[in-house]
Design an enzyme around this catalytic site. Structure first.
Site, PDB file in Angstrom:
ATOM      1  N   ASP A   1       2.664  60.785  54.684  1.00 42.32           N
ATOM      2  CA  ASP A   1       3.810  61.571  54.233  1.00 42.32           C
ATOM      3  C   ASP A   1       3.268  62.680  53.345  1.00 42.32           C
ATOM      4  O   ASP A   1       2.274  62.478  52.638  1.00 42.32           O
ATOM      5  CB  ASP A   1       4.799  60.707  53.436  1.00 42.32           C
ATOM      6  CG  ASP A   1       6.190  61.309  53.386  1.00 42.32           C
ATOM      7  OD1 ASP A   1       7.098  60.766  54.035  1.00 42.32           O
ATOM      8  OD2 ASP A   1       6.375  62.334  52.703  1.00 42.32           O
TER       9      ASP A   1
ATOM     10  N   THR B   1      19.491  57.598  56.286  1.00 40.61           N
ATOM     11  CA  THR B   1      18.307  58.155  55.648  1.00 40.61           C
ATOM     12  C   THR B   1      18.748  59.357  54.824  1.00 40.61           C
ATOM     13  O   THR B   1      19.940  59.678  54.762  1.00 40.61           O
ATOM     14  CB  THR B   1      17.278  58.620  56.703  1.00 40.61           C
ATOM     15  OG1 THR B   1      17.804  59.763  57.409  1.00 40.61           O
ATOM     16  CG2 THR B   1      16.972  57.504  57.700  1.00 40.61           C
TER      17      THR B   1
ATOM     18  N   ASN C   1       7.166  59.844  63.394  1.00 44.31           N
ATOM     19  CA  ASN C   1       8.482  59.697  62.784  1.00 44.31           C
ATOM     20  C   ASN C   1       8.861  60.864  61.876  1.00 44.31           C
ATOM     21  O   ASN C   1      10.041  61.070  61.603  1.00 44.31           O
ATOM     22  CB  ASN C   1       8.510  58.384  61.991  1.00 44.31           C
ATOM     23  CG  ASN C   1       9.715  58.254  61.092  1.00 44.31           C
ATOM     24  OD1 ASN C   1      10.818  57.955  61.545  1.00 44.31           O
ATOM     25  ND2 ASN C   1       9.517  58.501  59.790  1.00 44.31           N
TER      26      ASN C   1
ATOM     27  N   LYS D   1      14.424  67.336  69.338  1.00 40.29           N
ATOM     28  CA  LYS D   1      14.463  65.928  69.727  1.00 40.29           C
ATOM     29  C   LYS D   1      14.528  65.759  71.249  1.00 40.29           C
ATOM     30  O   LYS D   1      14.000  64.775  71.793  1.00 40.29           O
ATOM     31  CB  LYS D   1      15.651  65.235  69.059  1.00 40.29           C
ATOM     32  CG  LYS D   1      15.496  65.057  67.555  1.00 40.29           C
ATOM     33  CD  LYS D   1      14.221  64.291  67.195  1.00 40.29           C
ATOM     34  CE  LYS D   1      14.203  63.844  65.748  1.00 40.29           C
ATOM     35  NZ  LYS D   1      12.953  63.133  65.397  1.00 40.29           N
TER      36      LYS D   1
ATOM     37  N   TYR E   1      17.622  70.985  65.730  1.00 35.44           N
ATOM     38  CA  TYR E   1      17.246  69.574  65.728  1.00 35.44           C
ATOM     39  C   TYR E   1      17.417  68.953  67.117  1.00 35.44           C
ATOM     40  O   TYR E   1      16.545  68.210  67.593  1.00 35.44           O
ATOM     41  CB  TYR E   1      18.114  68.857  64.698  1.00 35.44           C
ATOM     42  CG  TYR E   1      17.865  67.372  64.541  1.00 35.44           C
ATOM     43  CD1 TYR E   1      16.740  66.900  63.879  1.00 35.44           C
ATOM     44  CD2 TYR E   1      18.793  66.450  65.022  1.00 35.44           C
ATOM     45  CE1 TYR E   1      16.527  65.539  63.709  1.00 35.44           C
ATOM     46  CE2 TYR E   1      18.592  65.085  64.859  1.00 35.44           C
ATOM     47  CZ  TYR E   1      17.462  64.634  64.207  1.00 35.44           C
ATOM     48  OH  TYR E   1      17.258  63.289  64.045  1.00 35.44           O
TER      49      TYR E   1
ATOM     50  N   ASP F   1      -0.254  67.252  56.596  1.00 31.91           N
ATOM     51  CA  ASP F   1       0.870  67.866  57.295  1.00 31.91           C
ATOM     52  C   ASP F   1       0.654  67.623  58.783  1.00 31.91           C
ATOM     53  O   ASP F   1      -0.262  68.172  59.388  1.00 31.91           O
ATOM     54  CB  ASP F   1       0.904  69.357  56.981  1.00 31.91           C
ATOM     55  CG  ASP F   1       1.981  70.115  57.745  1.00 31.91           C
ATOM     56  OD1 ASP F   1       2.685  69.513  58.580  1.00 31.91           O
ATOM     57  OD2 ASP F   1       2.101  71.338  57.526  1.00 31.91           O
TER      58      ASP F   1
END
Length: 292
Positions: free
Chosen positions: A38, A196, A91, A166, A162, A64
């Site tokens: 992360d 989340t 993820n 995806k 997005y 990154d």
């Protein structure tokens, strides 16, 4: 725990919080050494400490994943610390939601970069390693689990960037599954629904208080991901699974539908009736999330 992934080395990107953190902890609970990736150094260190406090093995990585060199270093972190790589869980991501007429170029580029390139770059470097292993006679039993979304499968109003990223991840998954099978690698994707930082406003009140089961807890997503990362899943590849609460479903992707073949070029004026016939013979599309 069953030790389903005992000693299988796992990389989880975006593992500082939310679903990624849940994945990292779940793999560690099943005996896997975990590379916790992360860009948030403090969050990453916290997850590593949680795993170690539970007796597991973990190392932090703050690369990154959408940076080419950073993605290469991430795969190197697994090899240098644990001597192998068995599972890559892509993820990492974030959202910059706007209606298309307000969506800026920078917001488009940022989301496509972190989601789509952030999946491709680690996958590319992991695949290079696994191919070398296979060519050296050490064919791996490797797994990649990508993270798509219902927005990518069906679309979502206000999330054009997005949804496109995806959807691209779902497409990348099936191509990678076909290309990497010869090297002992399976590639699948999940489309999770969970609470989340990206979805907390949407899912804040969704739970099952009568049973004490929080249907939107990110930990509900991880069991399938752990299973897909195990040796048991060797026969499953090129698939996309939707996961929400206690529900697991297999997404049905684009398929060839009804067809009419004239055997020669159509005249444009002929095609109205042809298209109408095709529409009448095909099931209607699933509704776009958020569409009225």
């Amino acid at each position: 725990m069953s030790g389903l992934c005992q000693d299988r080395v796992v990389v989880v990107t975006g593992a500082g919080r939310g679903i990624g953190r849940a994945h990292a902890l779940a793999f560690a609970a099943e005996g896997a050494p975990v590379v916790v990736n992360d860009v948030d150094r403090d969050a990453t260190a916290g997850v590593v400490a949680e795993i170690e406090d539970l007796g597991g093995k973990a190392v932090a990585d703050t690369a990154d994943v959408a940076d080419w060199a950073g993605a290469r270093e991430l795969i190197g972190t697994a090899l240098e610390n644990f001597g192998r790589l068995d599972v890559l869980v892509n993820n990492a991501g974030f959202v910059r939601d706007r209606m298309l007429v307000n969506l800026g170029e920078d917001e488009w580029d940022a989301v496509i970069r972190v989601h789509l390139k952030g999946h491709f770059a680690p996958l590319r470097h992991a695949a290079e390693h696994w191919r070398a292993e296979a060519k050296a006679g050490r064919t791996p039993s490797a797994r990649v689990i990508n993270t798509s979304s219902g927005a990518g499968l069906l679309g979502s109003v206000g999330q054009g960037n997005y949804s496109a990223a995806k959807a691209g991840i779902a497409g990348l998954t099936v191509v990678a599954a076909a290309e990497l099978a010869r090297y002992g690698v399976t590639v699948n994707a999940i489309a999770p629904a969970a609470r989340t930082r990206m979805t907390e406003a949407v899912f804040a009140s969704m739970a099952r208080p009568e049973s004490g089961f929080d249907a939107m807890a990110p930990e509900n997503v991880s069991p399938l991901v752990v299973w897909l990362g195990s040796e048991e899943s060797a026969h499953v590849t090129g698939r996309v699974f939707e996961v929400e609460g206690g529900k697991v479903s297999l997404a049905q992707g684009w398929r060839h539908g009804p067809a009419v073949d004239k055997g020669e070029r159509w005249d444009p004026a002929e095609l109205g009736a042809v298209v109408q016939d095709l529409l009448e013979r095909a099931p209607g599309p699933e509704p776009v999330y958020g569409a009225s």
